[in-house]
Design an enzyme around this catalytic site. Structure first.
Site, PDB file in Angstrom:
ATOM      1  CG  ASP A 164     -42.605 -66.824  14.685  1.00 27.94           C
ATOM      2  OD1 ASP A 164     -41.396 -66.713  14.940  1.00 27.94           O
ATOM      3  OD2 ASP A 164     -43.139 -67.909  14.439  1.00 27.94           O
ATOM      4  CG  ASP A 192     -43.027 -68.643  10.761  1.00 27.50           C
ATOM      5  OD1 ASP A 192     -42.544 -69.258   9.787  1.00 27.50           O
ATOM      6  OD2 ASP A 192     -43.583 -69.206  11.715  1.00 27.50           O
ATOM      7  CE1 TYR A 195     -46.175 -65.438  10.879  1.00 24.38           C
ATOM      8  CE2 TYR A 195     -47.577 -67.337  11.292  1.00 24.38           C
ATOM      9  CZ  TYR A 195     -46.461 -66.579  11.602  1.00 24.38           C
ATOM     10  OH  TYR A 195     -45.632 -66.975  12.614  1.00 24.38           O
ATOM     11  CG  ASN A 229     -43.611 -73.055  10.299  1.00 27.22           C
ATOM     12  OD1 ASN A 229     -42.956 -72.248  10.973  1.00 27.22           O
ATOM     13  ND2 ASN A 229     -44.895 -73.271  10.502  1.00 27.22           N
ATOM     14  CG  HIS A 314     -38.867 -70.729  12.245  1.00 25.39           C
ATOM     15  ND1 HIS A 314     -39.232 -69.425  12.522  1.00 25.39           N
ATOM     16  CD2 HIS A 314     -40.018 -71.443  12.250  1.00 25.39           C
ATOM     17  CE1 HIS A 314     -40.540 -69.352  12.673  1.00 25.39           C
ATOM     18  NE2 HIS A 314     -41.046 -70.562  12.521  1.00 25.39           N
ATOM     19  CG  HIS A 324     -44.584 -75.084  17.353  1.00 27.50           C
ATOM     20  ND1 HIS A 324     -45.247 -75.742  16.345  1.00 27.50           N
ATOM     21  CD2 HIS A 324     -44.980 -73.787  17.277  1.00 27.50           C
ATOM     22  CE1 HIS A 324     -46.012 -74.873  15.687  1.00 27.50           C
ATOM     23  NE2 HIS A 324     -45.879 -73.697  16.236  1.00 27.50           N
ATOM     24  CG  HIS A 351     -41.828 -72.930  15.120  1.00 25.77           C
ATOM     25  ND1 HIS A 351     -42.701 -72.743  14.061  1.00 25.77           N
ATOM     26  CD2 HIS A 351     -41.856 -74.277  15.385  1.00 25.77           C
ATOM     27  CE1 HIS A 351     -43.213 -73.921  13.704  1.00 25.77           C
ATOM     28  NE2 HIS A 351     -42.728 -74.854  14.488  1.00 25.77           N
TER      29      HIS A 351
HETATM   30 FE   FE2 Z   1     -43.155 -71.043  12.700  1.00 24.20          FE
END
Ligand code: FE2
Length: 467
Positions: A164, A192, A195, A229, A314, A324, A351
């Protein structure tokens, strides 16, 4: 050198004050030295020179470690801009070889990418340093990488672990903390990346600036990519309905080498490790391609050759952060019995923008009627590490669930990265380095014992004081 010494001293202090296990620690450390505010696009201008290659990154290009995928971008598709020259560093010029890239470009809403080149080099010598050169004339750029030793049970190898990441001032600190330590030989990246999708119309220029941001590491050592994601980029409201379009165009992985049918899940062998990459955002239920692939894949792992079985995914399966919470639950229910049966050593996930390490636990007894739905200690279970703490634009995830569940060994809402130093078939030193002001400080560490060769309980080496 002074910096390394400081790091070692910090580790020694922590080790000496905490010889015993700190199960169930919620760290009280809360400082965030740099804001998770994005560095502006202007921070990362393209390199100088006409049609200079940029956003250079490499990843393993085959299953065994004798291949490398070299990826780069050029503004135009000129003669020679799609070739990479490469040679062993101490060889003479006449041994230079050359490989041709596949070249493509993609559009996304109002953006058209540069020319994305991906060249796969195969048949490299093990454990050897290579130079490679991209571009032509005065715009050419030279980089290097070192291939891994041939796979074997006692081959030492050190992986960095980052997740991330994004491209904020905090991300910059994480990346340079990792790079300042010469130990890391390849990065396990748990998803990730840029972004870009946090910006209007998924501003694709942010994918370009991300490529420039990570180049100082990713051009010189392979980053093993997993998709998160933020790689989905599914935006029907602006006519973008092809999931993972920018990611799949920009980041190639050697998925066919492990008989996978998708770049979103695949495996590689590297030194003494067998790395399996999964996709939280692709179908994984019974009868789906990912499920069938994983079932046959796990049977192929030879622990006598690669004792360390590591999974990247992830969305975490064991996460006690409010952020999450339970998003990874359906995949856990589907795959966890296989992980226990196959004695996976470690599962790295991202994540959640914080750090957490689990005890070795499993929760595979539940069968609807028996009510056995609590995680229990299990020596065959992996350690689950959530390391989505690269420092991206979305900030820290600092709302934990209380009381801290018994499966959670250590958790802390800070940014940082980790190192996994595999020493031999039985032991690997795992250290998590928080971004503490200007220095990476070891806040959690553990001698991990291999599940195939030494399935004994581990003791925590160091940890912060309990909250
Ligand atoms: Fe994520």
């Amino acid at each position: 050198m002074g910096f390394r010494l400081a790091l070692v001293c910090s580790a020694i202090v922590l080790l000496s004050i905490s010889g015993l296990s700190h199960a169930g620690v919620t760290s009280s450390y809360t400082r965030v030295a740099e804001p998770s505010e994005e560095m502006p696009l202007e921070t990362f201008p393209p390199p100088a020179g006409l049609n200079a290659p940029e956003q250079v990154h490499i990843t393993q290009g085959d299953h065994n470690g004798r291949g490398m995928i070299i990826s780069w971008v050029t503004p135009i598709n000129d003669d020679g801009s799609n070739f990479v020259k490469y040679w062993i560093t101490d060889s003479d010029e006449s041994t230079k070889e050359s490989a041709e890239a596949s070249t493509s470009s993609y559009t996304y809403y109002d953006y058209t990418s540069g020319f994305l080149h991906h060249a796969t080099i195969k048949g490299l010598k093990y454990d050897t340093k290579y130079f490679y050169e991209l571009g032509t004339g005065r715009s050419s750029r030279r980089f290097s990488f070192t291939t891994p030793p041939k796979a074997g049970p006692d081959v030492p190898y050190t992986f960095g672990v980052i997740g991330d990441l994004g491209q904020t001032y905090a991300s910059n600190q994480t990346l340079y903390h990792y790079m300042s330590n010469p130990k890391g030989q390849a990065v396990l990246f748990v998803g990730d990346l840029s972004y870009a999708d946090d910006h209007p119309n998924h501003d694709q220029r942010k994918w370009d600036s991300y490529g420039r941001f990570v180049e100082p590491s990713a051009a010189y050592q392979p980053w093993i990519w997993a998709a998160g994601n933020h790689e989905i980029d599914f935006a029907p409201s602006i006519g973008e309905t092809q999931a993972f379009k920018p990611y799949k165009n920009r980041y190639h992985v050697p998925y066919r080498a492990s008989k996978s049918t998708s770049p979103l899940w695949y495996s590689i062998k590297r030194a003494s490790a067998y790395i399996i990459v999964l996709s939280s955002y692709s179908a994984f239920d019974k009868y789906t391609p990912q499920n069938s692939w994983l079932e046959s894949e796990l049977k192929k792992v030879n622990r006598e050759e690669t004792p360390w079985l590591i999974v990247l995914v992830h969305s975490p399966w064991y996460n006690s952060n409010g952020y999450h919470y339970m998003e990874g639950e359906s995949m856990r229910v589907t795959f966890e019995p296989w992980f226990v049966e196959n004695k996976v050593d470690i599962v790295f996930a991202g994540h959640v923008h914080a750090y957490e390490r689990s005890e070795r636990v499993s929760n595979i007894k539940y069968n609807i009627t028996d009510g056995l739905s609590s995680p229990v200690k299990d020596p065959s279970a992996p350690i689950y590490i959530t390391i989505g703490d690269g420092g991206n634009i979305e900030g820290i995830a600092n709302e934990y669930t209380y009381p801290q569940p018994s499966y959670s060994a250590y958790r802390e809402a800070s940014f940082g990265h980790a190192l996994l130093e595999i020493k031999n078939r039985t032991h690997a030193l795992y250290t998590w380095h928080r971004n503490q002001d200007d220095e990476p400080v070891i806040a959690d560490s553990l001698w991990v014992k291999n599940r195939h060769f030494l399935p004994e309980e581990e003791e925590t080496l160091s940890g912060d004081s309990s909250a």
